[in-house]
Every structure is written in C-alpha cells, then in structure tokens.
Design a protein around this motif. Structure first.
Motif, PDB file in Angstrom:
ATOM      1  N   ARG A  51      13.034  27.697   1.597  1.00 51.31           N
ATOM      2  CA  ARG A  51      11.625  27.634   1.797  1.00 51.31           C
ATOM      3  C   ARG A  51      11.279  26.601   2.861  1.00 51.31           C
ATOM      4  O   ARG A  51      10.579  27.078   3.796  1.00 51.31           O
ATOM      5  CB  ARG A  51      10.685  27.945   0.654  1.00 51.31           C
ATOM      6  N   PRO A  52      11.575  25.422   2.498  1.00 53.27           N
ATOM      7  CA  PRO A  52      11.269  24.387   3.527  1.00 53.27           C
ATOM      8  C   PRO A  52      12.154  24.807   4.856  1.00 53.27           C
ATOM      9  O   PRO A  52      11.498  24.279   5.738  1.00 53.27           O
ATOM     10  CB  PRO A  52      11.641  23.286   2.654  1.00 53.27           C
ATOM     11  N   ILE A  53      13.224  25.008   4.596  1.00 51.62           N
ATOM     12  CA  ILE A  53      13.999  25.355   5.948  1.00 51.62           C
ATOM     13  C   ILE A  53      13.386  26.402   6.689  1.00 51.62           C
ATOM     14  O   ILE A  53      13.059  26.460   8.028  1.00 51.62           O
ATOM     15  CB  ILE A  53      15.625  25.747   5.656  1.00 51.62           C
ATOM     16  N   LEU A  54      12.607  27.459   6.021  1.00 50.71           N
ATOM     17  CA  LEU A  54      12.008  28.652   6.568  1.00 50.71           C
ATOM     18  C   LEU A  54      10.859  28.220   7.505  1.00 50.71           C
ATOM     19  O   LEU A  54      10.414  28.406   8.575  1.00 50.71           O
ATOM     20  CB  LEU A  54      11.846  29.618   5.764  1.00 50.71           C
ATOM     21  N   CYS A  55      10.059  26.981   6.834  1.00 48.28           N
ATOM     22  CA  CYS A  55       8.898  26.368   7.182  1.00 48.28           C
ATOM     23  C   CYS A  55       9.263  25.556   8.358  1.00 48.28           C
ATOM     24  O   CYS A  55       8.809  25.845   9.513  1.00 48.28           O
ATOM     25  CB  CYS A  55       8.067  25.661   6.011  1.00 48.28           C
ATOM     26  N   ILE A  56      10.197  24.827   8.490  1.00 51.26           N
ATOM     27  CA  ILE A  56      10.741  24.003   9.495  1.00 51.26           C
ATOM     28  C   ILE A  56      10.851  24.843  10.593  1.00 51.26           C
ATOM     29  O   ILE A  56      10.601  24.585  11.752  1.00 51.26           O
ATOM     30  CB  ILE A  56      11.864  22.991   9.118  1.00 51.26           C
ATOM     31  N   ALA A  57      12.117  25.765  10.463  1.00 51.75           N
ATOM     32  CA  ALA A  57      12.627  26.833  11.550  1.00 51.75           C
ATOM     33  C   ALA A  57      11.497  27.774  12.281  1.00 51.75           C
ATOM     34  O   ALA A  57      11.507  27.929  13.323  1.00 51.75           O
ATOM     35  CB  ALA A  57      13.522  27.594  11.042  1.00 51.75           C
ATOM     36  N   SER A  58      10.508  28.009  11.592  1.00 50.19           N
ATOM     37  CA  SER A  58       9.203  28.849  11.954  1.00 50.19           C
ATOM     38  C   SER A  58       8.389  27.975  12.868  1.00 50.19           C
ATOM     39  O   SER A  58       8.113  28.354  13.906  1.00 50.19           O
ATOM     40  CB  SER A  58       8.393  29.322  10.671  1.00 50.19           C
ATOM     41  N   CYS A  59       8.380  26.684  12.510  1.00 44.86           N
ATOM     42  CA  CYS A  59       7.548  25.721  13.324  1.00 44.86           C
ATOM     43  C   CYS A  59       8.258  25.449  14.575  1.00 44.86           C
ATOM     44  O   CYS A  59       7.523  25.532  15.822  1.00 44.86           O
ATOM     45  CB  CYS A  59       7.186  24.474  12.558  1.00 44.86           C
TER      46      CYS A  59
END
Lengths: 304, 304
Positions: A51-59
């Motif tokens: 989830r944090p990786i998705l948040c970072i990668a989307s940003c």
C-alpha cells in the motif's frame, strides 16, 4: 533495459520501514509500554508494504514528490496492520500465524492485540494530520487542505463504507454458498477500498487532475481484484514456507473463494484480465508510471 | 436566579443526539448493514453525553459559537462509545450490561462489536475532517488548519499516549495492589485524556488564547479526576437501577479504586477538593462559564 521491479521494491521497502520505525516511539527504556511493543511487533513484522509503495509510485507517476507521499503511505500501512491484527483475533478469523510469526494476540494476549490495533488506527490519523513526523522530515508538509482531503479519502475507505463493511460481509458469508458477484463486492470493500485509497492519496498529494484521479482509481480497482484472486490461488497452491502462513485454510474454513467458485484455471485467467484492464488505464502515462505497470504484473505472478 | 443545569443538560443532550443521529447512516432499508446497526445501537443507547457537552460549554465559555463545536463533540462521543464497546469485550472487562441494556457483543456478537468499535473510531476522524456533516450544517466549517489541530488533539488523547495506554495499565494492574499515585496516573490517561481533549477542542474552536487553553485544561484535569473518584464511589454505594449497570463489580474483580485505597469518606473529600481546584481555574471567566461551573459540581454529586 526495462524497469527492474525487484530493486525498486527493495529500495522502497527499506525507505518505508525506516519511516515507520521513526513514526512510532521505541517502546523501550523508561517508558516501556506493552501496547507500543505490540504495535511495533505487528507493524515491523515485514510484509510487502504494497500500500505505501502504491501511494509513492502513484505520486511519482504523475510527477509528484514522493517524500510528501511517504508519511501518508505509512499511515495507510498502520491501518492495514491494525486490520490484520483485529481480523486475526479468535472472535474473527482466529489465525495463529501471520508473516511467519505468531499473530499479535498469540505473541501478547487478546486484550493487548485489540488495544494495539486500536492504537495503530488512531496513530495513523495523527500521522495523516501531520502532528507526528519523522526526524528527517525536511520537506514542507502538504497544505492543511490536502491533509484533510487525504483523511477524508482514508477514513471512508477504512471505515464502515469500505474495509470494515467488507470484513463484516466476509464474516457473514463464511461457510455459505455465494455468487461471484457477492464475492467481488466483498473484496472491493475488504481489500480493494484501501488499495484504491493508497493510489488516490498518491495522486492527491502529487497534484493530479480529476482525470488522473479517475484513471488511477480505475487502475487500483483492477489490481485490487487481481491481488485478491492471486491470494485465493496461493491459498490453494502456495508454499507455506514462502508465504509465511498456512495454505489450504480457506478450504478448511469452507470459505468461498475464486478457485472454489470457478476453479483455479479460470481464476488465473480472470486475474490476468484484471491486470490488463489496470494497464490500459495507465496508457496515457510515460515511463514514470512503469513501477505501477510492473506492480500490476507482479501482483498476478507473486508467490506470497 | 442562578444557572439551571438540569435544563441546560437536557437541551444539550437532545441537540447532541439529533446531531449524532444525522452523522450516521440509518443502517436500514436497502443498504442494511449489521455493523452500522451495531454502531447505532451503542452510540444511541443514551449516556450523559458529558464529553460533547464539555466541548460545547467550553466553546461558549470563551464566547465562541457552539455550532462549530457540536460536530467535534459528536466525534469525541463516537470515540468514547468505541472505547466502551471494546472495553466491555470478553477479552477486556467482560461486561454484559451497559446503560441498562446488553453490551454490544452480547446484543450482536464479538466480531461485530470489534468491528463496530473500529468503525466508530474511524468515522470520528471523518467527522473531525469535516467530510461528514449533518444536513442542517448551515455554519461555515472551521478552517482546515483548525480541523487538523483538533485531529491532533483528539488522536493524541485517544491513542497510545492517552486513553489506550490508560486501558492497558488498567488491565495490567487489575487484581494487584497499587498506589494512589499509580491509580491517578492510570485515570489521567484512561478517562482524563479524552475529557481534557473535549474541553481543549472547545477552546480551540472558540478561538481561545494560549492562557485560556492552559486554564481550561487545568479545569478539565481536575473534573476528570473528580469524575473518576465519584464513579468509584458509585460502584460501592450506587443504585444499580439508577446507574443502569451492576454495582459492587470493582470489588468483585478486586480492582484497586479510590474507596479501596483510602475509604469512601476520604474519597468523597478528595473529589470535592478536585472540584474546587477546577472552579478556581475558571475564576477569570464571566457567567458564560457557569455551565462549566455547574458541571464540576454535578460531577461530584451525580448518582449515575
């Protein structure tokens, strides 16, 4: 050539775990607190940090500064961890093993596990409000208005309109025949809502447009379903040593799963179809979206 | 002449319960949700609504608009209710009766009670972020910056630095000899932190100064302790019919209480001393602080 997901995941995982470590008190020394120890025990027990990786990668995919997305991703990971602690409780799924180690209520006790979950959920909102930061936060925090929008996105996804309703439906459906439609609805809530919130917060903090938000949420909904289908397949076919938890438990608990409804082969085809749908949503974006593309692929091919 | 607390409390109670009702979905009709039903069951089961009343009265005492404090008070009441639901669970205090009706896990089941508590906590932050409002909200919401400050105050008071640590200490101390100092420290965390947060949020939203905040927090700390001492006295001497819960349970569970440590008479003297200290903190304020003064007095003379 091409994007090296393994290196990317490992780099982000280290970065996220360092941030998580700084966002919690040590729980040692003079102010030793059993509940903080239990929070740390579960939060630092590894996991994919998806989830944090998705948040970072989307940003990053829309050209945003991922340092701003990092604490939000960490808050979402705290909420994810709390939901696992409570789902593992005897009154819920009654699981003794998670990520290869005893679950929180086994390692501590039930009361401590309930409180540790409550505390992680509460602390996540302190982090989202910017009132808890890491020592190395050198970037200016997002504007108060953006923080409030992130809290709105996360509280809706984590609450009774999202994840909690999904867990409730999962409990009520257990051992009962159900349809593919009802199963998908449950997963959209139980795991999908928070995966979508992770991506949505990344787009929000990266300064994405309404159109970006729609496309990225579409991506997230489909990788969320692909993720769950693969989870079900791994429960049938996975290696307990690699997964860090027992296999075959869904069948034992007579849980309705994608394999139990349509068989393993059709489930695999469905997971790939969701991955393709997710990739299509990202087609307008350049190489900065490659981590998200690689993640979509990883989700349907992972072995844990 | 003088301030009529009974009328004031009743008017505020009705106003708060109307707002609480509007801040939750009905849980009926097509979208019947078991978890929303359980949230409603516990949230609408009555109670003194002390925390939202303190939030409103503190805002009014410094000349603020109490309409702005109302949703914040309601969010705090949701957190208070979640804490009662989880504290009543078999793994915690194992109570079957609360406010004259079966506790949430008895009326529903343990899993539903855990989820309903989680959902109330999560929803409280949605309300604090201003993303859930009542239909009749005609006042402009507080600024994003004030909302974030309220979230910071509440998340710290409700989390591991406050209420949760208090409950953990309560669980660990049960059945063991302890000191008056340790008992007070536990209560400052377990019930005091959220009472103080209620008052602090009222001052914050009312536009109080730093000096106002210090004085009102001082008031809150002392009524918090007075409240707990009276609670302990009622557990010894109270009428179960009026209280809506069993009496004598502390002794049965061999809980350390003020009466068990210093006797009922000395406990009564101590409660009055805390009330007096609270009243002193309010001496710079005019008649608009009369509800808070009356509340301090009510707390040490209530019978439920």
């Amino acid at each position: 050539m091409g994007f090296d997901l393994k290196t990317y995941l490992e780099r982000q995982r280290v970065r996220i775990e360092e941030a998580l470590d700084r966002l919690l008190p040590t729980g040692e020394g003079e102010n030793t607190s059993r509940v903080v120890q239990a929070m740390r025990y579960s939060l630092m027990a590894g996991g994919k940090r998806l989830r944090p990786i998705l948040c970072i990668a989307s940003c990053e995919a829309i050209g945003g500064d991922s340092e701003l997305a990092l604490p939000i991703g960490c808050a979402i990971e705290m909420i994810h961890t709390y939901s696992l602690i409570h789902d593992d409780l005897p009154a819920m799924d009654n699981d003794a093993l998670r990520r290869g180690i005893p679950t929180c209520h086994v390692a501590f006790d039930e009361a401590t596990a309930i409180l540790a979950g409550d505390a992680l959920l509460t602390h996540a909102f302190a982090v989202l409000a910017g009132s808890v930061t890491t020592d190395v936060d050198v970037f200016p925090p997002p504007s108060p208005s953006l923080c409030l929008q992130a809290i709105a996105i996360v509280s809706e996804a984590a609450g009774f309109p999202g994840m909690i309703e999904g867990q409730m439906q999962d409990m009520l459906q257990e051992g009962q025949p159900t349809t593919l439609e009802a199963l998908e609805r449950m997963h959209r809530l139980k795991t999908g809502a928070m995966i979508e919130a992770s991506v949505a917060c990344g787009v929000l903090i990266g300064g994405g447009s309404r159109a970006d938000m729609d496309r990225f949420r579409h991506y997230a909904r489909h990788i969320g379903l692909a993720f769950q289908i693969q989870d079900d397949i791994l429960n049938v076919e996975g290696d307990p040593k690699i997964m860090g938890k027992a296999a075959g438990t869904d069948r034992l608990h007579r849980k309705t799963t994608y394999p139990s409804l349509i068989g393993v082969d059709a489930a695999r085809v469905l997971a790939v179809a969701h991955r393709d749908e997710a990739l299509t949503a990202l087609s307008p974006y350049d190489v900065k979206a490659d981590p998200l593309r690689a993640l979509a692929d990883y989700i349907v091919h992972r072995n844990r």
